[in-house]
Design a protein around this motif. Structure first.
Motif, PDB file in Angstrom:
ATOM      1  N   GLU A  26       0.935  -1.259   0.145  1.00 28.04           N
ATOM      2  CA  GLU A  26      -0.079  -0.037   0.011  1.00 28.04           C
ATOM      3  C   GLU A  26       0.802   1.191   0.117  1.00 28.04           C
ATOM      4  O   GLU A  26       1.917   1.388   0.547  1.00 28.04           O
ATOM      5  CB  GLU A  26      -0.773  -0.014   1.263  1.00 28.04           C
ATOM      6  CG  GLU A  26      -2.071   1.125   1.337  1.00 28.04           C
ATOM      7  CD  GLU A  26      -2.582   1.232   2.643  1.00 28.04           C
ATOM      8  OE1 GLU A  26      -3.209   2.160   2.764  1.00 28.04           O
ATOM      9  OE2 GLU A  26      -2.569   0.190   3.491  1.00 28.04           O
TER      10      GLU A  26
ATOM     11  N   ASN B 290      -2.955   5.647  -2.736  1.00 26.81           N
ATOM     12  CA  ASN B 290      -4.377   5.942  -2.038  1.00 26.81           C
ATOM     13  C   ASN B 290      -4.965   7.312  -2.577  1.00 26.81           C
ATOM     14  O   ASN B 290      -6.417   7.139  -2.944  1.00 26.81           O
ATOM     15  CB  ASN B 290      -3.986   5.728  -0.645  1.00 26.81           C
ATOM     16  CG  ASN B 290      -3.788   4.380  -0.174  1.00 26.81           C
ATOM     17  OD1 ASN B 290      -3.956   3.277  -0.742  1.00 26.81           O
ATOM     18  ND2 ASN B 290      -3.607   4.268   1.114  1.00 26.81           N
TER      19      ASN B 290
ATOM     20  N   ASP C 100      -8.178   7.652  -4.780  1.00 27.73           N
ATOM     21  CA  ASP C 100      -9.436   8.391  -4.217  1.00 27.73           C
ATOM     22  C   ASP C 100      -9.785   9.412  -5.181  1.00 27.73           C
ATOM     23  O   ASP C 100     -10.933   9.676  -5.159  1.00 27.73           O
ATOM     24  CB  ASP C 100      -9.040   9.169  -2.728  1.00 27.73           C
ATOM     25  CG  ASP C 100      -8.950   8.375  -1.569  1.00 27.73           C
ATOM     26  OD1 ASP C 100      -9.421   7.036  -1.926  1.00 27.73           O
ATOM     27  OD2 ASP C 100      -8.177   8.482  -0.784  1.00 27.73           O
TER      28      ASP C 100
ATOM     29  N   GLN D  53      -3.380  -0.833  -6.677  1.00 23.62           N
ATOM     30  CA  GLN D  53      -3.571  -0.046  -5.398  1.00 23.62           C
ATOM     31  C   GLN D  53      -5.246   0.380  -5.657  1.00 23.62           C
ATOM     32  O   GLN D  53      -5.666   0.466  -6.811  1.00 23.62           O
ATOM     33  CB  GLN D  53      -2.820   1.241  -5.579  1.00 23.62           C
ATOM     34  CG  GLN D  53      -1.339   1.148  -5.685  1.00 23.62           C
ATOM     35  CD  GLN D  53      -0.826   0.796  -4.248  1.00 23.62           C
ATOM     36  OE1 GLN D  53      -1.383   1.078  -3.330  1.00 23.62           O
ATOM     37  NE2 GLN D  53       0.395   0.126  -4.268  1.00 23.62           N
TER      38      GLN D  53
ATOM     39  N   GLN E 114     -10.977  -2.893   0.723  1.00 20.84           N
ATOM     40  CA  GLN E 114      -9.458  -3.281   1.304  1.00 20.84           C
ATOM     41  C   GLN E 114      -9.498  -4.880   0.731  1.00 20.84           C
ATOM     42  O   GLN E 114     -10.500  -5.425   0.663  1.00 20.84           O
ATOM     43  CB  GLN E 114      -9.824  -3.175   2.766  1.00 20.84           C
ATOM     44  CG  GLN E 114      -9.913  -2.034   3.355  1.00 20.84           C
ATOM     45  CD  GLN E 114     -11.518  -1.801   3.445  1.00 20.84           C
ATOM     46  OE1 GLN E 114     -12.219  -2.556   3.769  1.00 20.84           O
ATOM     47  NE2 GLN E 114     -11.749  -0.762   2.998  1.00 20.84           N
ATOM     48  N   TYR E 115      -8.307  -5.136   0.631  1.00 24.03           N
ATOM     49  CA  TYR E 115      -7.949  -6.802   0.262  1.00 24.03           C
ATOM     50  C   TYR E 115      -6.766  -7.228   0.912  1.00 24.03           C
ATOM     51  O   TYR E 115      -5.957  -6.601   1.297  1.00 24.03           O
ATOM     52  CB  TYR E 115      -7.941  -6.850  -1.449  1.00 24.03           C
ATOM     53  CG  TYR E 115      -6.655  -6.481  -2.101  1.00 24.03           C
ATOM     54  CD1 TYR E 115      -5.563  -7.212  -2.350  1.00 24.03           C
ATOM     55  CD2 TYR E 115      -6.612  -5.100  -2.406  1.00 24.03           C
ATOM     56  CE1 TYR E 115      -4.348  -6.826  -2.951  1.00 24.03           C
ATOM     57  CE2 TYR E 115      -5.417  -4.525  -3.334  1.00 24.03           C
ATOM     58  CZ  TYR E 115      -4.298  -5.529  -3.549  1.00 24.03           C
ATOM     59  OH  TYR E 115      -3.271  -5.086  -4.158  1.00 24.03           O
TER      60      TYR E 115
ATOM     61  N   ILE F 179     -15.676   1.839  -6.381  1.00 28.79           N
ATOM     62  CA  ILE F 179     -14.383   1.411  -5.757  1.00 28.79           C
ATOM     63  C   ILE F 179     -13.278   1.993  -6.980  1.00 28.79           C
ATOM     64  O   ILE F 179     -13.728   2.479  -7.837  1.00 28.79           O
ATOM     65  CB  ILE F 179     -14.088   0.036  -5.430  1.00 28.79           C
ATOM     66  CG1 ILE F 179     -14.267  -0.660  -7.031  1.00 28.79           C
ATOM     67  CG2 ILE F 179     -15.181  -0.627  -4.767  1.00 28.79           C
ATOM     68  CD1 ILE F 179     -13.958  -2.208  -6.972  1.00 28.79           C
TER      69      ILE F 179
ATOM     70  N   GLU G  33      -3.985   2.857   5.270  1.00 31.61           N
ATOM     71  CA  GLU G  33      -5.264   2.650   5.976  1.00 31.61           C
ATOM     72  C   GLU G  33      -5.442   0.965   5.987  1.00 31.61           C
ATOM     73  O   GLU G  33      -6.524   0.668   6.332  1.00 31.61           O
ATOM     74  CB  GLU G  33      -6.336   3.491   5.274  1.00 31.61           C
ATOM     75  CG  GLU G  33      -6.130   4.725   5.295  1.00 31.61           C
ATOM     76  CD  GLU G  33      -7.111   5.604   4.355  1.00 31.61           C
ATOM     77  OE1 GLU G  33      -7.722   5.031   3.586  1.00 31.61           O
ATOM     78  OE2 GLU G  33      -7.070   6.894   4.576  1.00 31.61           O
ATOM     79  N   LYS G  34      -4.354   0.210   5.786  1.00 28.29           N
ATOM     80  CA  LYS G  34      -4.656  -0.956   5.713  1.00 28.29           C
ATOM     81  C   LYS G  34      -5.754  -1.498   4.497  1.00 28.29           C
ATOM     82  O   LYS G  34      -6.355  -2.372   4.602  1.00 28.29           O
ATOM     83  CB  LYS G  34      -5.223  -1.598   6.998  1.00 28.29           C
ATOM     84  CG  LYS G  34      -4.085  -1.562   8.055  1.00 28.29           C
ATOM     85  CD  LYS G  34      -4.601  -2.253   9.443  1.00 28.29           C
ATOM     86  CE  LYS G  34      -3.499  -2.025  10.425  1.00 28.29           C
ATOM     87  NZ  LYS G  34      -4.172  -2.710  11.829  1.00 28.29           N
ATOM     88  N   ARG G  35      -5.488  -0.864   3.359  1.00 32.09           N
ATOM     89  CA  ARG G  35      -6.304  -1.024   2.204  1.00 32.09           C
ATOM     90  C   ARG G  35      -5.754  -2.539   1.687  1.00 32.09           C
ATOM     91  O   ARG G  35      -6.387  -3.171   1.175  1.00 32.09           O
ATOM     92  CB  ARG G  35      -6.423   0.014   1.474  1.00 32.09           C
ATOM     93  CG  ARG G  35      -6.821   1.381   1.735  1.00 32.09           C
ATOM     94  CD  ARG G  35      -6.991   2.306   0.467  1.00 32.09           C
ATOM     95  NE  ARG G  35      -7.258   3.490   1.278  1.00 32.09           N
ATOM     96  CZ  ARG G  35      -7.660   4.951   0.432  1.00 32.09           C
ATOM     97  NH1 ARG G  35      -7.418   4.549  -1.010  1.00 32.09           N
ATOM     98  NH2 ARG G  35      -7.882   5.974   0.820  1.00 32.09           N
TER      99      ARG G  35
ATOM    100  N   SER H 103      -9.219   1.889  -4.021  1.00 34.95           N
ATOM    101  CA  SER H 103      -9.796   2.977  -3.043  1.00 34.95           C
ATOM    102  C   SER H 103     -11.240   2.230  -3.167  1.00 34.95           C
ATOM    103  O   SER H 103     -11.880   1.702  -4.018  1.00 34.95           O
ATOM    104  CB  SER H 103     -10.019   4.409  -3.583  1.00 34.95           C
ATOM    105  OG  SER H 103     -10.865   5.244  -2.833  1.00 34.95           O
TER     106      SER H 103
END
Length: 244
Positions: A70, A75, A79, A151, A156-157, A89, A236-238, A153
């Protein structure tokens, strides 16, 4: 360089042709042309130094980050795709992010260094299964630093690097809930991926295009910075990696 010849008759264009003019160091420099080029070059330089926003933290776009884990910069870029399109997403290939940005003012020159390619923003409709398959493909080369590492938005995976390629994704969450593989989602991404780039054939063949913008990725990110003025993206632990 090309020379274009246009033919007119009674005020109406009746034809045109063109020929290549090959530029070499042996050609004598025309001062008028050189001055004109310098004039526009100076204008471009001034434009590229314009501040479009600010970041309160260093934005990490290093190759060993965006292609393996990440990235706070990626990110923010992802976004910006959701903000532009209203998608559920966003998916952004790490290989499309080419530089970092230091904390402080962000200029157009910085953004062009980060996003130098002329890839446009698109939005497609894709099933949860297709999104899962895209994420699976994105981690298939790990731990090789591959440009297709995704990457994200809006989701989360988690993937298990110890598992064989093709079966590494263990969880995908949308709004904190497991992705519905039968549901259709609006996905913002770029025309490189939906064109099958980096072998993302599922994004080419198993999606329906909803929106094709004229925005390059850098345009979307520039507008995002202009709209927010100051950003402070964090990890953000995405993307979570088991057994790295």
């Amino acid at each position: 360089m090309n020379q274009i010849n246009i033919q007119f008759l009674n005020g109406q264009m009746i034809g045109l042709n063109f020929a290549h003019i090959f530029m070499t160091d042996n050609l004598e420099e025309d001062p008028a042309v050189a001055n004109l080029i310098q004039h526009y070059s100076d204008q471009i330089d001034d434009k590229m130094k314009e501040v479009v926003g600010h970041t309160l933290t260093d934005l990490d776009g290093e190759r060993q980050t965006v292609r393996l884990k990440e990235s706070n910069l990626a990110n923010a870029i992802a976004d910006s795709l959701i903000e532009l399109t209203g998608a559920d997403i966003a998916l952004q290939n790490g290989g499309g992010v080419r530089a970092s940005i230091a904390k402080g003012d962000v200029t157009l020159e910085d953004i062009y260094a980060v996003l130098p390619f002329d890839n446009t923003v698109v939005m497609v409709e894709a099933s949860g299964q297709t999104i899962w398959d895209a994420l699976e493909h994105g981690v298939s080369s790990y731990p090789e630093a591959a440009g297709g590492f995704l990457q994200v938005s809006g989701l989360q995976y988690t993937f298990d690097a110890a598992k064989p390629s093709g079966s590494r994704i263990v969880e995908v969450l949308v709004d904190g809930q497991p992705i519905d593989k039968t549901k259709k989602y609006k996905v913002a991404t770029n025309d490189f991926l939906t064109g099958g780039g980096d072998k993302f054939d599922m994004l080419k063949n198993e999606t329906t295009q909803l929106l094709k913008t004229k925005h390059f990725l850098r345009d979307a990110f520039t507008e995002y910075l202009e709209n927010h003025n100051t950003i402070n993206p964090q990890l953000e632990k995405r993307i979570q990696i088991l057994n790295p």
